[in-house]
Design a protein around this motif. Structure first.
Motif, PDB file in Angstrom:
ATOM      1  N   GLU A  30     -36.853 113.941  49.421  1.00 19.18           N
ATOM      2  CA  GLU A  30     -36.886 114.406  48.028  1.00 19.18           C
ATOM      3  C   GLU A  30     -35.551 115.019  47.628  1.00 19.18           C
ATOM      4  OE1 GLU A  30     -41.522 115.618  47.119  1.00 19.18           O
ATOM      5  OE2 GLU A  30     -40.183 117.122  47.940  1.00 19.18           O
ATOM      6  N   VAL A  31     -35.013 115.849  48.513  1.00 22.48           N
ATOM      7  CA  VAL A  31     -33.762 116.535  48.189  1.00 22.48           C
ATOM      8  C   VAL A  31     -32.624 115.534  48.040  1.00 22.48           C
ATOM      9  CG1 VAL A  31     -32.037 118.126  49.097  1.00 22.48           C
ATOM     10  CG2 VAL A  31     -34.437 118.716  49.229  1.00 22.48           C
ATOM     11  N   VAL A  32     -32.546 114.579  48.976  1.00 16.56           N
ATOM     12  CA  VAL A  32     -31.475 113.578  48.916  1.00 16.56           C
ATOM     13  C   VAL A  32     -31.591 112.762  47.629  1.00 16.56           C
ATOM     14  CG1 VAL A  32     -30.597 111.484  49.984  1.00 16.56           C
ATOM     15  CG2 VAL A  32     -31.128 113.462  51.395  1.00 16.56           C
ATOM     16  N   LEU A  33     -32.815 112.317  47.316  1.00 19.89           N
ATOM     17  CA  LEU A  33     -33.016 111.565  46.070  1.00 19.89           C
ATOM     18  C   LEU A  33     -32.657 112.437  44.867  1.00 19.89           C
ATOM     19  CD1 LEU A  33     -36.323 109.565  46.607  1.00 19.89           C
ATOM     20  CD2 LEU A  33     -34.017 108.667  46.391  1.00 19.89           C
ATOM     21  N   GLY A  34     -33.009 113.726  44.942  1.00 16.58           N
ATOM     22  CA  GLY A  34     -32.743 114.627  43.828  1.00 16.58           C
ATOM     23  C   GLY A  34     -31.258 114.857  43.619  1.00 16.58           C
ATOM     24  N   ILE A  35     -30.479 114.811  44.701  1.00 17.65           N
ATOM     25  CA  ILE A  35     -29.044 115.028  44.567  1.00 17.65           C
ATOM     26  C   ILE A  35     -28.357 113.753  44.081  1.00 17.65           C
ATOM     27  CG2 ILE A  35     -26.927 115.456  45.873  1.00 17.65           C
ATOM     28  CD1 ILE A  35     -28.559 117.410  47.579  1.00 17.65           C
ATOM     29  N   PHE A  36     -28.721 112.614  44.668  1.00 22.07           N
ATOM     30  CA  PHE A  36     -27.998 111.388  44.316  1.00 22.07           C
ATOM     31  C   PHE A  36     -28.578 110.687  43.090  1.00 22.07           C
ATOM     32  CE2 PHE A  36     -26.828 111.979  48.787  1.00 22.07           C
ATOM     33  CZ  PHE A  36     -25.453 111.985  48.624  1.00 22.07           C
ATOM     34  N   LYS A  37     -29.857 110.863  42.849  1.00 24.63           N
ATOM     35  CA  LYS A  37     -30.494 110.228  41.683  1.00 24.63           C
ATOM     36  C   LYS A  37     -30.063 108.775  41.504  1.00 24.63           C
ATOM     37  CE  LYS A  37     -31.419 114.074  38.511  1.00 24.63           C
ATOM     38  NZ  LYS A  37     -31.807 115.047  39.390  1.00 24.63           N
ATOM     39  N   PRO A  38     -30.493 107.872  42.393  1.00 19.45           N
ATOM     40  CA  PRO A  38     -30.063 106.475  42.300  1.00 19.45           C
ATOM     41  C   PRO A  38     -30.319 105.903  40.910  1.00 19.45           C
ATOM     42  CG  PRO A  38     -31.385 106.846  44.254  1.00 19.45           C
ATOM     43  CD  PRO A  38     -31.464 108.097  43.454  1.00 19.45           C
ATOM     44  N   GLU A  39     -29.295 105.229  40.394  1.00 17.27           N
ATOM     45  CA  GLU A  39     -29.312 104.739  39.025  1.00 17.27           C
ATOM     46  C   GLU A  39     -30.526 103.868  38.724  1.00 17.27           C
ATOM     47  OE1 GLU A  39     -26.052 104.017  35.826  1.00 17.27           O
ATOM     48  OE2 GLU A  39     -26.685 105.680  37.061  1.00 17.27           O
ATOM     49  N   PHE A  40     -30.812 102.929  39.639  1.00 17.04           N
ATOM     50  CA  PHE A  40     -31.872 101.968  39.297  1.00 17.04           C
ATOM     51  C   PHE A  40     -33.249 102.626  39.301  1.00 17.04           C
ATOM     52  CE2 PHE A  40     -32.699 101.712  43.787  1.00 17.04           C
ATOM     53  CZ  PHE A  40     -33.966 101.169  43.905  1.00 17.04           C
ATOM     54  N   LEU A  41     -33.365 103.755  40.016  1.00 17.65           N
ATOM     55  CA  LEU A  41     -34.641 104.465  40.010  1.00 17.65           C
ATOM     56  C   LEU A  41     -34.820 105.292  38.737  1.00 17.65           C
ATOM     57  CD1 LEU A  41     -35.068 105.729  43.684  1.00 17.65           C
ATOM     58  CD2 LEU A  41     -36.246 103.869  42.551  1.00 17.65           C
ATOM     59  N   THR A  42     -33.715 105.863  38.234  1.00 17.56           N
ATOM     60  CA  THR A  42     -33.841 106.666  37.011  1.00 17.56           C
ATOM     61  C   THR A  42     -33.958 105.766  35.789  1.00 17.56           C
ATOM     62  OG1 THR A  42     -31.441 106.820  36.980  1.00 17.56           O
ATOM     63  CG2 THR A  42     -32.620 108.704  37.844  1.00 17.56           C
ATOM     64  N   ARG A  43     -33.372 104.556  35.882  1.00 19.77           N
ATOM     65  CA  ARG A  43     -33.400 103.645  34.739  1.00 19.77           C
ATOM     66  C   ARG A  43     -34.747 102.947  34.592  1.00 19.77           C
ATOM     67  NH1 ARG A  43     -28.265 102.118  32.776  1.00 19.77           N
ATOM     68  NH2 ARG A  43     -27.184 104.095  32.581  1.00 19.77           N
ATOM     69  N   THR A  44     -35.325 102.582  35.739  1.00 14.25           N
ATOM     70  CA  THR A  44     -36.566 101.831  35.681  1.00 14.25           C
ATOM     71  C   THR A  44     -37.699 102.740  35.251  1.00 14.25           C
ATOM     72  OG1 THR A  44     -35.705 100.816  37.678  1.00 14.25           O
ATOM     73  CG2 THR A  44     -37.862 100.067  36.913  1.00 14.25           C
ATOM     74  N   SER A  45     -38.409 102.303  34.232  1.00 12.42           N
ATOM     75  CA  SER A  45     -39.498 103.129  33.741  1.00 12.42           C
ATOM     76  C   SER A  45     -40.827 102.453  34.050  1.00 12.42           C
ATOM     77  CB  SER A  45     -39.341 103.330  32.234  1.00 12.42           C
ATOM     78  OG  SER A  45     -40.434 104.056  31.748  1.00 12.42           O
ATOM     79  N   PHE A  46     -41.768 103.247  34.539  1.00 11.09           N
ATOM     80  CA  PHE A  46     -43.087 102.724  34.852  1.00 11.09           C
ATOM     81  C   PHE A  46     -44.118 103.659  34.228  1.00 11.09           C
ATOM     82  CE2 PHE A  46     -46.762 102.680  37.782  1.00 11.09           C
ATOM     83  CZ  PHE A  46     -47.179 101.375  37.572  1.00 11.09           C
ATOM     84  N   LEU A  47     -44.961 103.144  33.376  1.00 16.19           N
ATOM     85  CA  LEU A  47     -45.943 103.967  32.665  1.00 16.19           C
ATOM     86  C   LEU A  47     -45.266 105.169  32.001  1.00 16.19           C
ATOM     87  CD1 LEU A  47     -49.093 104.039  35.009  1.00 16.19           C
ATOM     88  CD2 LEU A  47     -48.794 102.792  32.871  1.00 16.19           C
ATOM     89  N   SER A  48     -44.224 104.888  31.243  1.00 13.58           N
ATOM     90  CA  SER A  48     -43.444 105.869  30.480  1.00 13.58           C
ATOM     91  C   SER A  48     -42.921 107.041  31.310  1.00 13.58           C
ATOM     92  CB  SER A  48     -44.208 106.384  29.260  1.00 13.58           C
ATOM     93  OG  SER A  48     -45.324 107.132  29.646  1.00 13.58           O
ATOM     94  N   MET A  49     -42.679 106.798  32.598  1.00 16.54           N
ATOM     95  CA  MET A  49     -41.993 107.811  33.398  1.00 16.54           C
ATOM     96  C   MET A  49     -41.058 107.062  34.354  1.00 16.54           C
ATOM     97  SD  MET A  49     -43.643 111.176  35.123  1.00 16.54           S
ATOM     98  CE  MET A  49     -44.498 110.395  36.443  1.00 16.54           C
ATOM     99  N   SER A  50     -39.906 107.663  34.660  1.00 15.89           N
ATOM    100  CA  SER A  50     -38.965 106.948  35.517  1.00 15.89           C
ATOM    101  C   SER A  50     -39.542 106.808  36.924  1.00 15.89           C
ATOM    102  CB  SER A  50     -37.625 107.677  35.564  1.00 15.89           C
ATOM    103  OG  SER A  50     -37.718 108.769  36.443  1.00 15.89           O
ATOM    104  N   LEU A  51     -39.098 105.733  37.582  1.00 15.65           N
ATOM    105  CA  LEU A  51     -39.588 105.443  38.931  1.00 15.65           C
ATOM    106  C   LEU A  51     -39.309 106.605  39.874  1.00 15.65           C
ATOM    107  CD1 LEU A  51     -41.056 102.920  39.642  1.00 15.65           C
ATOM    108  CD2 LEU A  51     -38.964 101.964  40.593  1.00 15.65           C
ATOM    109  N   LEU A  52     -38.149 107.251  39.676  1.00 16.48           N
ATOM    110  CA  LEU A  52     -37.761 108.372  40.541  1.00 16.48           C
ATOM    111  C   LEU A  52     -38.786 109.497  40.439  1.00 16.48           C
ATOM    112  CD1 LEU A  52     -35.476 109.371  42.411  1.00 16.48           C
ATOM    113  CD2 LEU A  52     -34.516 110.525  40.445  1.00 16.48           C
ATOM    114  N   ASN A  53     -39.203 109.811  39.205  1.00 19.12           N
ATOM    115  CA  ASN A  53     -40.206 110.874  39.037  1.00 19.12           C
ATOM    116  C   ASN A  53     -41.532 110.499  39.674  1.00 19.12           C
ATOM    117  OD1 ASN A  53     -38.318 112.298  37.720  1.00 19.12           O
ATOM    118  ND2 ASN A  53     -39.262 112.210  35.701  1.00 19.12           N
ATOM    119  N   TRP A  54     -41.895 109.229  39.580  1.00 16.81           N
ATOM    120  CA  TRP A  54     -43.126 108.793  40.253  1.00 16.81           C
ATOM    121  C   TRP A  54     -43.015 109.004  41.757  1.00 16.81           C
ATOM    122  CZ3 TRP A  54     -47.644 108.344  38.244  1.00 16.81           C
ATOM    123  CH2 TRP A  54     -47.798 107.932  36.927  1.00 16.81           C
TER     124      TRP A  54
END
Lengths: 120, 326
Positions: A30-54
């Motif tokens: 979680e921490v690593v993802l939170g620091i780097f925030k991969p672009e394709f995860l923040t851009r992709t939206s699933f059920l009106s929330m970004s994939l990263l948040n899911w």
């Protein structure tokens, strides 16, 4: 006071450390993802929330499961007690979240489409 | 007294009483009931937080910009690290707690004592970390200007770096002095004034052509909108109402006032739980030391306080996600 349950317990130390390692690894991810925030995860939206948040939310529930099942020893309780605890919380909380987030989104739309002035 | 004894004919049957369908002791079950109701309280807070976030979907602060301090690393942008450390401390104290419960099952007093002690230490370290986090949040880093509409305007330089109020303001001679009770009627005083007045900021902003204003509104890329120099000056002249440094319950330099309010309220309520958890742990710790449970041949009290302690950890897992990650 003794209930007679305290005597024949074998030690679970090994399992406890395993769960600790799992929880640590998940937190680390979680921490690593939170620091780097991969672009394709923040851009992709699933059920009106970004994939990263899911991913964050699913990993959180995964951690909660381990804490409740292993540390709080829910896996060892009877089915009835377990369901009384888990189902009560899960259904009430899901409903609460659904109703409040829907309402919050509605208010956001109203503000945005300027039917109501709020920024003077 | 024989007259009060009633034979129902159900003795020894399912509904005859005396059986434990949930095979759990009274104390443990009550602890679980408390935990479920407390979990619903926390969900209420977090769902309300979610409501406000959805309401201010395009103007909520970015957590990484707010919580980016680490001890002894001044001025270094270190998002996430500190809160990750806090999370590990709490998870680890949960582990020592469950080890104490495990040792209690084997009636091993020395081990229970040792692990309970570690758990208490972990809890105290966590509370200290929380206090440090609050200190940073309350003091703030850069400061900002608030508008009549309750929005926050932040300052950046040409490279997009944040600029602190202290680097902008041109101190004016005609400063208004904070009214203290010792200077007038003894019961009248006012809130602490910000270090700079809005006029000083406006003068400083006009004098430095590098400076731009950043609003709270998010762009499509998930970054805050940066105004052009002309827009910035117009915005500052028309809308700026005052200076805000750090955070209190009325306003904060990060974004909507509700952001600060929910941060204080939810992490505060969780911190209060940790605090009571530490207190109860200490009570149980001394009971272990005194041999209370040794004499009972039963360490179930450790198990009960353990349930509470894990619950506090469980809540933190969610607070961590919704305040710092999502």
């Amino acid at each position: 006071m003794a209930h007679g349950t305290a005597h024949h317990h074998e030690s679970n130390t090994k399992k406890i450390w395993t769960v600790f390692v799992i929880l640590s690894i998940v937190t680390l991810i979680e921490v690593v993802l939170g620091i780097f925030k991969p672009e394709f995860l923040t851009r992709t939206s699933f059920l009106s929330m970004s994939l990263l948040n899911w991913i964050f939310i699913i990993l959180t529930i995964y951690k909660a499961y381990y804490i409740a099942w292993s540390f709080m020893h829910l896996e060892g309780e009877t089915k009835g007690l377990r369901r009384a605890i888990v189902w009560t919380s899960v259904f009430l909380i899901s409903y609460l979240i659904f109703i409040l987030l829907t309402e919050g989104d509605y208010i956001y739309e109203v503000f945005k489409s300027n039917h109501v002035a709020w920024d003077f | 007294m024989e007259a009060t004894v009633v034979r129902t004919g159900t003795e020894g049957k399912t509904w005859g009483g005396g059986n434990e369908p949930l095979k759990s002791s009274y104390g443990k079950m009550m602890m679980w009931f408390f935990i479920v109701s407390d979990a619903l309280t926390f969900s209420g807070f977090l769902a309300a937080y979610g409501f406000s976030r959805f309401k201010f979907m395009d103007s909520w602060p970015i957590a990484d910009e707010v919580f980016n301090h680490f001890p002894f690393l001044h001025g270094v942008d270190a998002p996430m690290y500190y809160v990750a450390l806090m999370t590990f401390i709490l998870i680890f104290s949960s582990v020592t707690m469950v080890l104490a419960v495990d040792a209690g099952h084997q009636l091993n007093k020395a081990k229970v004592t040792f692990y309970m002690f570690l758990t208490i230490i972990g809890g105290i370290i966590f509370l200290g970390s929380q206090a440090w986090e609050w200190k940073n949040f309350i003091n703030g880093t850069y400061g900002a200007v608030y508008t009549n509409g309750g929005n926050v305007l932040q300052f950046i330089d040409g490279d997009g770096h944040r600029v602190a109020l202290a680097d902008i303001a041109i101190p004016a001679a005609s400063d208004r002095v904070e009214h203290e009770s010792k200077n007038g009627v003894w019961f009248e005083s006012e809130k602490a004034m910000p270090s700079y007045s809005i006029e000083e900021i406006k003068a400083g902003f006009a004098a430095n052509p590098d400076l731009l204003i950043r609003t709270q509104i998010m762009t499509e890329e998930g970054e805050k909108t940066i105004l052009s120099r002309e827009e910035s000056i117009a915005k500052l002249d028309n809308e700026a109402a005052g200076v805000v440094e750090g955070a209190n319950l009325t306003r904060n330099e990060y974004g909507p006032p509700l952001f600060g309010d929910f941060f204080f309220f939810i992490t505060g309520f969780h911190g209060f739980h940790v605090f009571t958890g530490v207190l109860i742990n200490i009570v149980i710790f001394f009971n272990v030391l005194l041999g209370t449970y040794e004499r009972r041949k039963n360490y179930e009290m450790v198990e009960k306080v353990g349930l509470y302690w894990h619950f506090v950890d469980l809540v933190w897992v969610f607070v961590f996600t919704f305040f710092y990650l999502v």
